[in-house]
Design a protein around this motif. Sequence first.
Motif, short mmCIF file in Angstrom:
data_model
loop_
_atom_site.label_atom_id
_atom_site.label_comp_id
_atom_site.label_asym_id
_atom_site.label_seq_id
_atom_site.Cartn_x
_atom_site.Cartn_y
_atom_site.Cartn_z
N ASP A 123 21.34 -0.01 52.78
CA ASP A 123 21.96 0.39 51.67
C ASP A 123 21.34 -0.02 50.34
O ASP A 123 21.94 -0.24 49.38
N VAL A 124 20.11 -0.70 50.62
CA VAL A 124 19.31 -1.16 49.46
C VAL A 124 17.64 -1.28 49.75
O VAL A 124 17.54 -1.19 50.99
N ARG A 125 16.81 -1.47 48.91
CA ARG A 125 15.61 -1.30 49.27
C ARG A 125 15.05 -2.86 49.30
O ARG A 125 14.81 -3.35 48.51
N PHE A 126 15.25 -3.10 50.84
CA PHE A 126 14.91 -4.89 51.15
C PHE A 126 13.29 -5.02 50.95
O PHE A 126 12.89 -6.15 50.45
N HIS A 127 12.38 -3.93 51.16
CA HIS A 127 10.98 -4.12 51.01
C HIS A 127 10.25 -3.21 50.13
O HIS A 127 10.81 -2.00 50.12
N GLU A 128 9.61 -3.31 49.32
CA GLU A 128 8.75 -2.43 48.50
C GLU A 128 8.32 -1.01 49.63
O GLU A 128 7.76 -1.33 50.70
N GLY A 129 8.60 0.18 48.99
CA GLY A 129 8.39 1.30 49.88
C GLY A 129 9.21 1.89 51.02
O GLY A 129 9.30 3.04 51.30
N GLU A 130 10.25 1.16 51.06
CA GLU A 130 11.43 1.45 51.89
C GLU A 130 12.25 2.80 51.23
O GLU A 130 12.53 2.69 50.08
N GLY A 131 12.79 3.38 52.29
CA GLY A 131 13.87 4.60 52.04
C GLY A 131 15.30 3.70 51.85
O GLY A 131 15.23 3.23 53.09
N ILE A 132 16.23 4.26 51.28
CA ILE A 132 17.39 3.81 51.17
C ILE A 132 18.13 4.87 52.13
O ILE A 132 18.99 5.81 51.31
N SER A 139 20.65 5.25 54.05
CA SER A 139 22.18 5.49 53.96
C SER A 139 22.66 6.57 53.02
O SER A 139 23.31 7.47 53.00
N ARG A 140 22.02 6.51 51.85
CA ARG A 140 22.01 7.44 50.58
C ARG A 140 21.70 9.27 51.05
O ARG A 140 22.18 9.94 50.90
N TYR A 141 20.51 8.84 51.68
CA TYR A 141 19.92 10.25 52.05
C TYR A 141 20.76 10.93 53.35
O TYR A 141 21.06 12.21 53.33
N PHE A 142 21.31 10.16 54.20
CA PHE A 142 21.95 10.57 55.32
C PHE A 142 23.35 11.17 54.69
O PHE A 142 23.94 12.17 55.14
N ALA A 143 23.98 10.37 53.90
CA ALA A 143 25.11 11.06 53.13
C ALA A 143 24.83 11.95 52.41
O ALA A 143 25.70 13.18 52.38
#
Length: 302
Positions: free
Chosen positions: A96-105, A107-111
């Motif tokens: 639900d947040v970008r924990f590390h640089e370059g990650e995708g969020i 939860s938002r994309y799936f929603a």
Amino acid sequence: MKPLLFDLNQHTELAHKLCTGLEAQTAQYELRLFPDGESYIRCLDDVKGRDIYILSHLHHPNEKILPLLLLANTLNDLGARSVGLIAPYLSYMRQDVRFHEGEGITSRYFAKLLSGHLDWLITVDPHLHRYKSLDEIYSIKNRSLTSVDSIAGYIKQTINNPVIIGPDGESKQWAEKVANVVGCPFEVLSKHRYGDKDIRISIPHVENYVGHTPVLVDDIISTGKTMILAAQHLTDAGLPTPTCVAVHGVFAAGSLQEMMDQGLQVVTCNSIEHESNQIDLSELLCEGIKDLKNKQYEASRK
């Protein structure tokens, strides 16, 4: 005409109970793979003008989401009046947040993906850690139900003189709410990390719970490591072996057996069909769906 319920988990006890509670008809359909791995889907009932419920336990979601979306699009194309998803366990909520640089969020994309193909969604105790509600990421009508009363009812009926224990800080919300309904004390274990492999756990006020039966309560059991470690510290502190209760039994391979090898009794809700299921959510889901549909109907008349 009665609503149709498509059980993508195929012949589950929960689907049968939902059909009874919602006065729905079990849908007949064909879903299979072509030799090249593509999905084939065919509805064997007339869906035109009918309300459709799709039941899918969305653990291991990557293998389930494409057939789900293909079915939803087929139903819409064939003229269904509405298509809703009953997902007792809703996946892709932890990122639900970008924990590390370059990650995708994710939860938002799936929603966004689900919202583009369905009219409504109902689920039980999603992992709302940094989101206040599903409305932050889902654009469709939704209901986020809680299993607190169901879990508390099980504990009242089966556990003598319980004390509810949250195995870590994130579980405090579950432990406190369940304890309040049961009418018993609760504590949350304190975790202190002194190094990568040196983690120490303590239970506050352990002396207050001599004679109580500890019940570890959390939303998800995946690897079981948190529960096992917490149980070890409870017994080391002189308490009886706890019962482990979770809303969603995701269970990585071998995890349940590892917990049982430690002498733990493991109990889950039937949000995901599993041998550990002892807490039924069908009545909760039926009430939530009826409420959602009634409010949709009232809104359409304004």
